[in-house]
Design an enzyme around this catalytic site. Structure first.
Site, PDB file in Angstrom:
ATOM      1  N   LYS A  34      -9.048   3.270  -7.434  1.00  0.00           N
ATOM      2  CA  LYS A  34      -8.106   4.196  -7.920  1.00  0.00           C
ATOM      3  C   LYS A  34      -7.321   4.030  -9.063  1.00  0.00           C
ATOM      4  O   LYS A  34      -6.981   2.928  -9.466  1.00  0.00           O
ATOM      5  CB  LYS A  34      -7.073   3.792  -6.695  1.00  0.00           C
ATOM      6  CG  LYS A  34      -5.942   4.603  -6.619  1.00  0.00           C
ATOM      7  CD  LYS A  34      -4.689   4.281  -5.570  1.00  0.00           C
ATOM      8  CE  LYS A  34      -3.627   3.280  -5.662  1.00  0.00           C
ATOM      9  NZ  LYS A  34      -2.696   3.788  -6.603  1.00  0.00           N
ATOM     10  N   ASP A  61      -4.889   9.120  -8.703  1.00  0.00           N
ATOM     11  CA  ASP A  61      -3.690   8.959  -7.960  1.00  0.00           C
ATOM     12  C   ASP A  61      -2.344   9.424  -8.851  1.00  0.00           C
ATOM     13  O   ASP A  61      -1.762   8.511  -9.212  1.00  0.00           O
ATOM     14  CB  ASP A  61      -3.585   7.813  -7.344  1.00  0.00           C
ATOM     15  CG  ASP A  61      -2.275   7.413  -6.487  1.00  0.00           C
ATOM     16  OD1 ASP A  61      -1.674   8.406  -6.091  1.00  0.00           O
ATOM     17  OD2 ASP A  61      -1.779   6.384  -6.353  1.00  0.00           O
ATOM     18  N   LYS A  63      -0.416  12.380  -7.885  1.00  0.00           N
ATOM     19  CA  LYS A  63       0.450  12.857  -7.141  1.00  0.00           C
ATOM     20  C   LYS A  63       1.113  13.872  -7.533  1.00  0.00           C
ATOM     21  O   LYS A  63       2.394  13.908  -7.826  1.00  0.00           O
ATOM     22  CB  LYS A  63       1.526  11.606  -6.732  1.00  0.00           C
ATOM     23  CG  LYS A  63       1.240  10.325  -5.899  1.00  0.00           C
ATOM     24  CD  LYS A  63       2.322   9.502  -5.521  1.00  0.00           C
ATOM     25  CE  LYS A  63       1.750   8.027  -4.915  1.00  0.00           C
ATOM     26  NZ  LYS A  63       1.207   7.345  -5.719  1.00  0.00           N
ATOM     27  N   ASP A  66       4.746  20.355  -8.427  1.00  0.00           N
ATOM     28  CA  ASP A  66       5.146  21.238  -9.512  1.00  0.00           C
ATOM     29  C   ASP A  66       4.944  22.791  -8.881  1.00  0.00           C
ATOM     30  O   ASP A  66       4.661  22.750  -7.712  1.00  0.00           O
ATOM     31  CB  ASP A  66       4.369  21.033 -10.668  1.00  0.00           C
ATOM     32  CG  ASP A  66       5.041  21.310 -11.974  1.00  0.00           C
ATOM     33  OD1 ASP A  66       5.758  22.550 -12.180  1.00  0.00           O
ATOM     34  OD2 ASP A  66       5.061  20.316 -13.124  1.00  0.00           O
ATOM     35  N   THR A 119       6.609   5.409   0.649  1.00  0.00           N
ATOM     36  CA  THR A 119       7.286   4.211   1.562  1.00  0.00           C
ATOM     37  C   THR A 119       8.493   3.571   0.961  1.00  0.00           C
ATOM     38  O   THR A 119       9.085   2.793   1.571  1.00  0.00           O
ATOM     39  CB  THR A 119       6.202   3.376   1.961  1.00  0.00           C
ATOM     40  OG1 THR A 119       5.409   2.908   0.593  1.00  0.00           O
ATOM     41  CG2 THR A 119       4.896   3.750   2.879  1.00  0.00           C
ATOM     42  N   ARG A 210      -3.885  -6.011  -5.684  1.00  0.00           N
ATOM     43  CA  ARG A 210      -3.646  -7.656  -6.214  1.00  0.00           C
ATOM     44  C   ARG A 210      -4.572  -8.583  -5.533  1.00  0.00           C
ATOM     45  O   ARG A 210      -5.103  -9.211  -6.032  1.00  0.00           O
ATOM     46  CB  ARG A 210      -2.266  -7.802  -6.450  1.00  0.00           C
ATOM     47  CG  ARG A 210      -1.411  -7.327  -7.377  1.00  0.00           C
ATOM     48  CD  ARG A 210      -0.212  -7.498  -7.158  1.00  0.00           C
ATOM     49  NE  ARG A 210       0.382  -6.418  -6.007  1.00  0.00           N
ATOM     50  CZ  ARG A 210       1.710  -6.224  -5.496  1.00  0.00           C
ATOM     51  NH1 ARG A 210       2.583  -6.805  -6.090  1.00  0.00           N
ATOM     52  NH2 ARG A 210       2.042  -5.227  -4.602  1.00  0.00           N
TER      53      ARG A 210
HETATM   54  O1  C5P Z   1      -1.678  -4.709  -4.852  1.00  0.00           O
HETATM   55  P1  C5P Z   1      -1.394  -3.870  -3.757  1.00  0.00           P
HETATM   56  O2  C5P Z   1      -2.600  -4.113  -2.799  1.00  0.00           O
HETATM   57  O3  C5P Z   1      -0.077  -3.999  -3.165  1.00  0.00           O
HETATM   58  O4  C5P Z   1      -1.715  -2.440  -4.356  1.00  0.00           O
HETATM   59  C1  C5P Z   1      -1.415  -1.154  -3.548  1.00  0.00           C
HETATM   60  C2  C5P Z   1      -1.544  -0.152  -4.368  1.00  0.00           C
HETATM   61  O5  C5P Z   1      -1.216   1.086  -3.532  1.00  0.00           O
HETATM   62  C3  C5P Z   1      -0.622   0.148  -5.480  1.00  0.00           C
HETATM   63  O6  C5P Z   1      -1.384   0.850  -6.529  1.00  0.00           O
HETATM   64  C4  C5P Z   1       0.563   0.870  -4.998  1.00  0.00           C
HETATM   65  O7  C5P Z   1       1.068   1.762  -5.993  1.00  0.00           O
HETATM   66  C5  C5P Z   1      -0.219   1.807  -4.070  1.00  0.00           C
HETATM   67  N1  C5P Z   1       0.602   2.276  -2.929  1.00  0.00           N
HETATM   68  C6  C5P Z   1       1.559   1.217  -2.086  1.00  0.00           C
HETATM   69  N2  C5P Z   1       2.302   1.811  -1.324  1.00  0.00           N
HETATM   70  C7  C5P Z   1       2.037   3.192  -0.898  1.00  0.00           C
HETATM   71  C8  C5P Z   1       1.467   4.036  -1.789  1.00  0.00           C
HETATM   72  C9  C5P Z   1       0.788   3.550  -2.857  1.00  0.00           C
HETATM   73  O8  C5P Z   1       1.250   0.169  -2.257  1.00  0.00           O
HETATM   74  N3  C5P Z   1       2.924   3.731  -0.026  1.00  0.00           N
END
Ligand code: C5P
Length: 231
Positions: A34, A61, A63, A66, A119, A210
């Site tokens: 992503k 991603d 999003k 517009d 979220t 991460r």
């Molecule tokens: O590092 P981690 O697993 O927390 O990353 C989750 C990814 O998903 C990040 O790129 C974050 O921006 C994205 N994301 C999220 N929660 C959401 C939508 C997207 O953590 N509701």
């Protein structure tokens, strides 16, 4: 459970070098990736092309939200990059979603996914923008709008997966972030689920950042998550 490339690794890197170094060390037959707003704004479409050339399916991603014509044209530009999946905000409304669907209505078009309620937004935040539904009601309403506009799926939290799976058609894709392998640190995610339980609840793709990107042996970590899914 058979693993079927359901992991989407969030490439939350701030430089092209960090991103490409990471990708050289993992296997494109084992995951998709992503590219979000930070990496895209810093490195641009050229990096997307480089990532694709390494063999990865790219979820762009960005999003989009517009006026319908602008979103439709932006989606065509994303499709020209050959990405695998793109997304728009469902709260952009029916006309915008229809225009999005029409823009990507061709053979081998990228999957078109909607974001429902971020979220990071709770009930109070919704009231401030004159939305009096609870976050869950609003998620369900916007998921319905996405289904009725012919979109391919929505991004949803693990807490919403089960209810959306029962409400949406079987082939409607649920993409779930907030995933943590058993025993991993939650970082700043408030509510996390394991990869296996998200898939068991009906998620189709898992966004994981991460836990894979910030470890010294990313390929080993990816393999261990796949084993956890298949166990
Ligand atoms: O590092 P981690 O697993 O927390 O990353 C989750 C990814 O998903 C990040 O790129 C974050 O921006 C994205 N994301 C999220 N929660 C959401 C939508 C997207 O953590 N509701």
């Amino acid at each position: 459970m058979k693993y079927n490339k359901q992991i989407i690794v969030a490439l939350d890197f701030s430089t092209e070098k960090a991103c490409l170094d990471f990708l050289q060390n993992i296997d494109p037959s084992l995951c998709r990736v992503k590219v979000g707003k930070e990496l895209f704004t810093r490195c641009g479409p050229v990096l997307v092309t480089q990532i694709k050339a390494l063999g990865y399916d790219v979820f762009l991603d960005l999003k989009f939200h517009d006026i319908p014509n602008t979103v439709a044209e932006a989606l065509k530009a994303a499709a020209d990059l050959g990405v695998w999946m793109v997304n728009v905000h469902a709260s952009g409304g029916k006309a915008m979603l229809n225009a999005s669907r029409e823009a990507l209505n061709f053979d081998k078009a990228p999957l078109l996914i909607a974001v429902t309620v971020l979220t990071s937004m709770g009930a109070k935040d919704l009231v401030q923008i004159a939305v009096n539904n609870s976050p869950q009601q609003q998620v369900q309403l916007l998921a319905d709008l996405a289904v009725n506009s012919g979109l391919d799926g929505v991004v949803c939290s693990a807490q919403e997966t089960e209810i959306l799976r029962s409400q949406c058609p079987n082939d409607f894709k649920l993409i779930t972030p907030g995933i943590r392998p058993s025993g991993d640190n939650a970082d700043d995610q408030k509510r996390v689920v394991t990869p296996r339980s998200a898939l068991d609840q009906g998620s189709n793709y898992l966004v994981i950042g991460r836990p894979i990107t910030q470890v010294s042996m990313p390929a080993d970590k990816l393999n261990s998550i796949i084993q956890e899914i298949e166990a």
